[in-house]
Design a protein around this motif. Structure first.
Motif, PDB file in Angstrom:
ATOM      1  N   HIS A  45       0.994   5.061   0.891  1.00  0.00           N
ATOM      2  CA  HIS A  45       0.268   6.056   1.689  1.00  0.00           C
ATOM      3  C   HIS A  45       0.182   7.405   0.978  1.00  0.00           C
ATOM      4  O   HIS A  45      -0.749   8.176   1.228  1.00  0.00           O
ATOM      5  N   GLN A  91      -2.357   6.713  -1.870  1.00  0.00           N
ATOM      6  CA  GLN A  91      -3.566   6.061  -1.368  1.00  0.00           C
ATOM      7  C   GLN A  91      -4.079   4.999  -2.338  1.00  0.00           C
ATOM      8  O   GLN A  91      -5.253   4.904  -2.626  1.00  0.00           O
ATOM      9  N   TRP A 151       0.835  -1.196   0.000  1.00  0.00           N
ATOM     10  CA  TRP A 151       0.000   0.000   0.000  1.00  0.00           C
ATOM     11  C   TRP A 151       0.873   1.250   0.000  1.00  0.00           C
ATOM     12  O   TRP A 151       1.854   1.348   0.749  1.00  0.00           O
TER      13      TRP A 151
END
Length: 267
Positions: free
Chosen positions: A263, A266, A261
């Motif tokens: 950040h 997103q 993932w």
């Protein structure tokens, strides 16, 4: 049918961020090279003369021009680096351009190149650029083509086959001289695959306009010393992230890249 003249540079400068990957595993594809003595070789070459004549077309314009390219619509979706393509662009210079936007520098990236070089099919009446589409494979054959200004080297016959499964095969029937002897002064000389993505950025000079920037993210460069008479290269596609339909599938998959993932984005 869209026709496009292209004007490749001479020898391309080496880029520091382009590194040669292992010959057999290229992250997106696994390649295997077959020589004249390999039993597998016979099944890889597509005999255009023995194929259904209604499925084979000799491209009249490409067979009689130099540094020209033509857009062709496929009868099936071809997965290239995981992206499904329905149109490709055949170039006289021994390669297929896979990008959506046609421009004059087709030799730079986004290509399937069995043998990219300065071929001039218009030199001889016996030279042709022909292609076959039978619904499961699309084959382009540069048949008895000569190098511009180096016609005394002899004629080259080779092909690229795009299979509906994503498999790509380069077949070489007549390679009269070592590829390393072909000059790259007037036209790049290379064999392999390349893909890129395009981003539209505001132009600093004209704010309301957009400037296209192409980022090459992967390239496979074959060892051209292994391209000889009666040889072939087979590329088998590896799984890609594009086959996953959710973030969870990406980050938990053990078949594709090491996804995580982000950040910042997103995603």
């Amino acid at each position: 049918m869209l026709l496009c003249p292209y004007h490749p540079p001479g020898r391309e400068p080496a880029s520091p961020d382009r590194r040669r990957l292992p010959e057999d595993n290229h992250s997106y594809y696994v390649s295997r090279i077959y020589g004249p003595g390999d039993a597998r070789l016979r099944g890889l070459w597509v005999d255009m003369a023995a194929a259904n004549r209604s499925q084979v077309k000799i491209h009249g314009i490409l067979s009689n021009t130099h540094r020209q390219a033509s857009r062709i619509v496929l009868s099936f979706d071809f997965p290239f680096y995981g992206h499904l393509l329905r149109q490709v662009t055949i170039a006289t210079g021994g390669f297929i351009f896979m990008g959506d936007v046609i421009h004059r520098m087709l030799t730079a990236t986004q290509y399937v190149a069995p043998l990219m070089a300065n071929f001039n099919p218009s030199f001889s009446r016996n030279s042709t650029v022909q292609y076959l589409d039978n619904g499961t494979v699309f084959v382009v054959q540069w048949d008895k083509v000569y190098l511009q200004g180096k016609e005394d080297m002899g004629s080259f016959t080779f092909q690229a086959a795009l299979h509906s499964t994503g498999r790509i095969v380069f077949g070489y029937k007549e390679i009269p001289v070592p590829v390393l002897q072909i000059s790259a002064t007037q036209h790049p000389v290379k064999a392999g695959l390349s893909d890129a993505f395009m981003i539209l950025n505001p132009s600093p000079d004209v704010p309301e306009s957009r400037r296209r920037t192409i980022y090459e993210y992967h390239r496979v460069e074959l060892d051209t010393s292994k391209i000889t008479n009666m040889s072939a290269v087979e590329f088998t596609p590896l799984p890609t992230c594009l086959q996953h339909q959710s973030c969870e599938m990406c980050v938990t998959s053990e078949l594709t890249f090491n996804c995580s993932w982000c950040h910042v984005l997103q995603r």
